[in-house]
Design a protein around this motif. Structure first.
Motif, PDB file in Angstrom:
ATOM      1  N   TYR A 170      46.326  38.209  40.434  1.00 21.24           N
ATOM      2  CA  TYR A 170      45.594  39.479  40.481  1.00 21.24           C
ATOM      3  C   TYR A 170      44.292  39.276  41.235  1.00 21.24           C
ATOM      4  O   TYR A 170      43.834  38.144  41.424  1.00 21.24           O
ATOM      5  CB  TYR A 170      45.328  40.031  39.083  1.00 21.24           C
ATOM      6  CG  TYR A 170      44.431  39.165  38.217  1.00 21.24           C
ATOM      7  CD1 TYR A 170      43.068  39.427  38.121  1.00 21.24           C
ATOM      8  CD2 TYR A 170      44.945  38.092  37.492  1.00 21.24           C
ATOM      9  CE1 TYR A 170      42.242  38.632  37.336  1.00 21.24           C
ATOM     10  CE2 TYR A 170      44.125  37.296  36.698  1.00 21.24           C
ATOM     11  CZ  TYR A 170      42.778  37.581  36.623  1.00 21.24           C
ATOM     12  OH  TYR A 170      41.960  36.791  35.844  1.00 21.24           O
ATOM     13  N   ILE A 171      43.687  40.389  41.663  1.00 24.48           N
ATOM     14  CA  ILE A 171      42.487  40.317  42.504  1.00 24.48           C
ATOM     15  C   ILE A 171      41.263  40.787  41.725  1.00 24.48           C
ATOM     16  O   ILE A 171      41.310  41.783  40.996  1.00 24.48           O
ATOM     17  CB  ILE A 171      42.668  41.149  43.783  1.00 24.48           C
ATOM     18  CG1 ILE A 171      43.605  40.416  44.757  1.00 24.48           C
ATOM     19  CG2 ILE A 171      41.324  41.443  44.463  1.00 24.48           C
ATOM     20  CD1 ILE A 171      43.897  41.138  46.042  1.00 24.48           C
ATOM     21  N   SER A 172      40.170  40.046  41.893  1.00 23.35           N
ATOM     22  CA  SER A 172      38.848  40.435  41.392  1.00 23.35           C
ATOM     23  C   SER A 172      38.003  40.759  42.616  1.00 23.35           C
ATOM     24  O   SER A 172      37.685  39.872  43.415  1.00 23.35           O
ATOM     25  CB  SER A 172      38.230  39.287  40.581  1.00 23.35           C
ATOM     26  OG  SER A 172      36.960  39.648  40.086  1.00 23.35           O
ATOM     27  N   SER A 173      37.638  42.017  42.770  1.00 27.45           N
ATOM     28  CA  SER A 173      37.004  42.488  44.004  1.00 27.45           C
ATOM     29  C   SER A 173      35.531  42.111  44.078  1.00 27.45           C
ATOM     30  O   SER A 173      34.858  41.956  43.048  1.00 27.45           O
ATOM     31  CB  SER A 173      37.135  44.005  44.119  1.00 27.45           C
ATOM     32  OG  SER A 173      38.492  44.389  44.158  1.00 27.45           O
ATOM     33  N   SER A 179      33.268  42.136  51.587  1.00 25.93           N
ATOM     34  CA  SER A 179      34.241  41.081  51.306  1.00 25.93           C
ATOM     35  C   SER A 179      34.304  40.147  52.506  1.00 25.93           C
ATOM     36  O   SER A 179      35.262  40.148  53.280  1.00 25.93           O
ATOM     37  CB  SER A 179      35.622  41.688  51.016  1.00 25.93           C
ATOM     38  OG  SER A 179      35.595  42.435  49.826  1.00 25.93           O
ATOM     39  N   LYS A 182      37.469  35.341  51.334  1.00 27.72           N
ATOM     40  CA  LYS A 182      38.609  35.437  50.425  1.00 27.72           C
ATOM     41  C   LYS A 182      38.795  34.080  49.750  1.00 27.72           C
ATOM     42  O   LYS A 182      38.965  33.070  50.435  1.00 27.72           O
ATOM     43  CB  LYS A 182      39.880  35.827  51.191  1.00 27.72           C
ATOM     44  CG  LYS A 182      39.829  37.232  51.793  1.00 27.72           C
ATOM     45  CD  LYS A 182      40.985  37.472  52.747  1.00 27.72           C
ATOM     46  CE  LYS A 182      42.303  37.540  52.030  1.00 27.72           C
ATOM     47  NZ  LYS A 182      43.421  37.852  52.961  1.00 27.72           N
ATOM     48  N   ALA A 184      40.917  31.854  46.929  1.00 27.01           N
ATOM     49  CA  ALA A 184      42.085  31.687  46.060  1.00 27.01           C
ATOM     50  C   ALA A 184      41.670  30.823  44.878  1.00 27.01           C
ATOM     51  O   ALA A 184      41.304  29.661  45.051  1.00 27.01           O
ATOM     52  CB  ALA A 184      43.230  31.033  46.827  1.00 27.01           C
ATOM     53  N   ASN A 199      32.250  36.953  43.188  1.00 24.02           N
ATOM     54  CA  ASN A 199      32.192  38.373  43.554  1.00 24.02           C
ATOM     55  C   ASN A 199      30.778  38.781  43.951  1.00 24.02           C
ATOM     56  O   ASN A 199      30.591  39.610  44.850  1.00 24.02           O
ATOM     57  CB  ASN A 199      32.656  39.249  42.391  1.00 24.02           C
ATOM     58  CG  ASN A 199      34.114  39.098  42.026  1.00 24.02           C
ATOM     59  OD1 ASN A 199      34.505  39.361  40.890  1.00 24.02           O
ATOM     60  ND2 ASN A 199      34.934  38.679  42.984  1.00 24.02           N
ATOM     61  N   GLU A 204      35.934  38.276  47.749  1.00 26.77           N
ATOM     62  CA  GLU A 204      37.099  38.777  47.022  1.00 26.77           C
ATOM     63  C   GLU A 204      37.826  37.556  46.480  1.00 26.77           C
ATOM     64  O   GLU A 204      38.014  36.572  47.199  1.00 26.77           O
ATOM     65  CB  GLU A 204      38.017  39.565  47.955  1.00 26.77           C
ATOM     66  CG  GLU A 204      39.297  40.039  47.276  1.00 26.77           C
ATOM     67  CD  GLU A 204      40.285  40.657  48.246  1.00 26.77           C
ATOM     68  OE1 GLU A 204      40.141  41.854  48.556  1.00 26.77           O
ATOM     69  OE2 GLU A 204      41.192  39.921  48.713  1.00 26.77           O
ATOM     70  N   LYS A 206      41.242  36.090  44.494  1.00 26.47           N
ATOM     71  CA  LYS A 206      42.584  36.291  43.972  1.00 26.47           C
ATOM     72  C   LYS A 206      42.890  35.143  43.022  1.00 26.47           C
ATOM     73  O   LYS A 206      42.849  33.975  43.420  1.00 26.47           O
ATOM     74  CB  LYS A 206      43.631  36.358  45.088  1.00 26.47           C
ATOM     75  CG  LYS A 206      45.019  36.782  44.580  1.00 26.47           C
ATOM     76  CD  LYS A 206      45.965  37.134  45.722  1.00 26.47           C
ATOM     77  CE  LYS A 206      47.298  37.666  45.184  1.00 26.47           C
ATOM     78  NZ  LYS A 206      48.220  38.057  46.279  1.00 26.47           N
ATOM     79  N   TYR A 220      47.850  34.212  51.150  1.00 22.19           N
ATOM     80  CA  TYR A 220      46.662  35.042  50.921  1.00 22.19           C
ATOM     81  C   TYR A 220      45.624  34.858  52.028  1.00 22.19           C
ATOM     82  O   TYR A 220      44.704  35.660  52.161  1.00 22.19           O
ATOM     83  CB  TYR A 220      46.070  34.674  49.547  1.00 22.19           C
ATOM     84  CG  TYR A 220      44.813  35.402  49.173  1.00 22.19           C
ATOM     85  CD1 TYR A 220      44.743  36.798  49.140  1.00 22.19           C
ATOM     86  CD2 TYR A 220      43.664  34.688  48.838  1.00 22.19           C
ATOM     87  CE1 TYR A 220      43.573  37.456  48.781  1.00 22.19           C
ATOM     88  CE2 TYR A 220      42.491  35.338  48.466  1.00 22.19           C
ATOM     89  CZ  TYR A 220      42.452  36.723  48.447  1.00 22.19           C
ATOM     90  OH  TYR A 220      41.294  37.370  48.091  1.00 22.19           O
ATOM     91  N   PRO A 222      43.270  32.360  52.456  1.00 25.66           N
ATOM     92  CA  PRO A 222      41.940  32.181  51.850  1.00 25.66           C
ATOM     93  C   PRO A 222      40.987  31.422  52.761  1.00 25.66           C
ATOM     94  O   PRO A 222      41.390  30.592  53.583  1.00 25.66           O
ATOM     95  CB  PRO A 222      42.251  31.362  50.593  1.00 25.66           C
ATOM     96  CG  PRO A 222      43.466  30.563  50.960  1.00 25.66           C
ATOM     97  CD  PRO A 222      44.283  31.461  51.854  1.00 25.66           C
TER      98      PRO A 222
END
Length: 371
Positions: A170-173, A179, A182, A184, A199, A204, A206, A220, A222
């Motif tokens: 799941y993603i935490s924005s 963003s 990214k 991981a 964050n 972002e 994941k 993803y 990252p």
């Protein structure tokens, strides 16, 4: 004053403490671990790294400010049970959602209060970490509890991270509206605050199950990998050692915290060791060898990276040391954008001396993106 049922705490060597029941009436067992934090009991109890442990809070008054959903580090209480001296039924803060008693009941957790926690902590500091059992059942005899304890597994050799790792990614924005990065995050039992700290730095995040494949992680795209904290013995997590070795071989920046730190070390051939009684609390002094500065840190671990194996590895730099016992508190790989620490820079609850490590990770991601 609320009348409480009697409860008993029995250690594996037969040592017994009598007190009063808190939380659910019942029985629970696990490894004794003491936390020296004056505040932050909710964050401690909901930290997945405490899975399978009976947490002794050394601060004499616990529960007085209640609980609030914003301060949980996971979706429930993770520790096996709770041991305190004075337990408050009164939640004094206006923002409290539940009293600690109601919080324990909600999550079906057993605990004991009104025991001499100072004597208990001094005992296990002398004897070392050991298993124990709490019971508030009227029909449980001391002899029966001692027998039951023989079937409780030792933390050494126990793999627990898979019990608390997320089952679905799941993603935490990003909380900044930007963003730029990214990340991981490989979840071995991650505290929510780790993703929050990222964050807050335009990341972002994941969050991936610990058994994810390298291909799933790389899909993803990252800019960096975060390896989280978690419970259990890192030495037995051989599939995670291999995965993290493969992650490091991609040359993408990596930052590991606590269990993540230990897994990075193991992936490079270093050994980990079970500690006599572990480090748990908000006041642990650490020396940063690069800056020469001291940091007061939040810690929660019962295993450490072997200093001898770290010093014998020419690709490993020991970046931080614990000033109380000279254990390894941080390492970096000399030829990679990879570093890790044995403590908690997200520090909820705790001091913020080490939050700069998240900025260092962001700097490494910038370096990688520009390469």
């Amino acid at each position: 004053m609320i009348e409480r049922a009697n409860a008993v705490l029995v250690l594996e060597d037969g040592t017994t403490f009598h007190g009063k029941a808190i939380g659910k009436i019942g029985k629970t067992a696990g490894e004794l671990a003491f936390n020296t934090g004056m505040t932050g009991y909710q964050e401690v109890f909901t930290d997945p790294s405490y899975l399978g442990q009976l947490v002794i809070m050394t601060s004499p008054h616990i529960g007085n400010y209640g609980t609030t959903s914003a301060e949980s580090e996971s979706d429930k209480i993770q520790c096996a049970g709770i041991i305190v001296k004075k337990f408050s039924d009164v939640a004094s803060r206006d923002i409290s959602d539940l009293s600690l008693q109601d919080f324990l009941i909600k999550d079906n957790k057993v605990g004991i209060s009104d025991i001499d926690t100072r004597a208990l902590v001094r005992y296990i500091r002398s004897k070392g970490a050991m298993n124990a059992i709490i019971s508030s059942n009227e029909d449980d005899s001391i002899e029966d509890l001692v027998e039951e304890l023989k079937n409780v597994p030792s933390m050494e050799g126990l793999e627990l991270a898979s019990k608390v790792s997320t089952k679905e990614a799941y993603i935490s924005s990003s909380s900044t509206g930007k963003s730029h990065y990214k990340v991981a995050l490989l979840d071995f039992g991650s505290k929510k605050s780790i993703a929050t700290c990222l964050n807050d730095r335009d990341c972002e995040v994941k969050i991936f199950p610990m058994n994810s494949s390298l291909d799933e992680l790389l899909a993803y795209e990252p800019d960096g990998f975060m390896l989280s904290n978690g419970p259990g013995d890192p030495a037995v997590m051989t599939s995670s050692h291999q995965l993290v070795k493969e992650i490091i071989d991609t040359d993408i920046p990596v930052f590991g915290i606590c269990m993540g730190h230990q897994i990075i070390a193991a992936s490079q051939g270093l050994e980990t060791e079970k500690m006599h009684q572990g480090h748990r609390g908000l006041n642990h002094p650490v020396l940063n060898h690069k800056t020469g500065k001291g940091e007061i840190t939040s810690q929660n671990h019962g295993f450490v990276v072997s200093r001898v194996s770290a010093e014998d590895n020419e690709n490993i730099e020991i970046t931080h040391s614990h000033l109380n016992d000279n254990t390894v508190a941080g390492i970096a790989l000399k030829n990679k954008l990879v570093f890790s620490v044995q403590y908690h820079p997200e520090s909820s609850a705790g001091p913020h001396d080490s939050r700069y490590l998240f900025d260092d990770f962001v700097t490494n991601m910038d370096t990688f993106k520009q390469s």
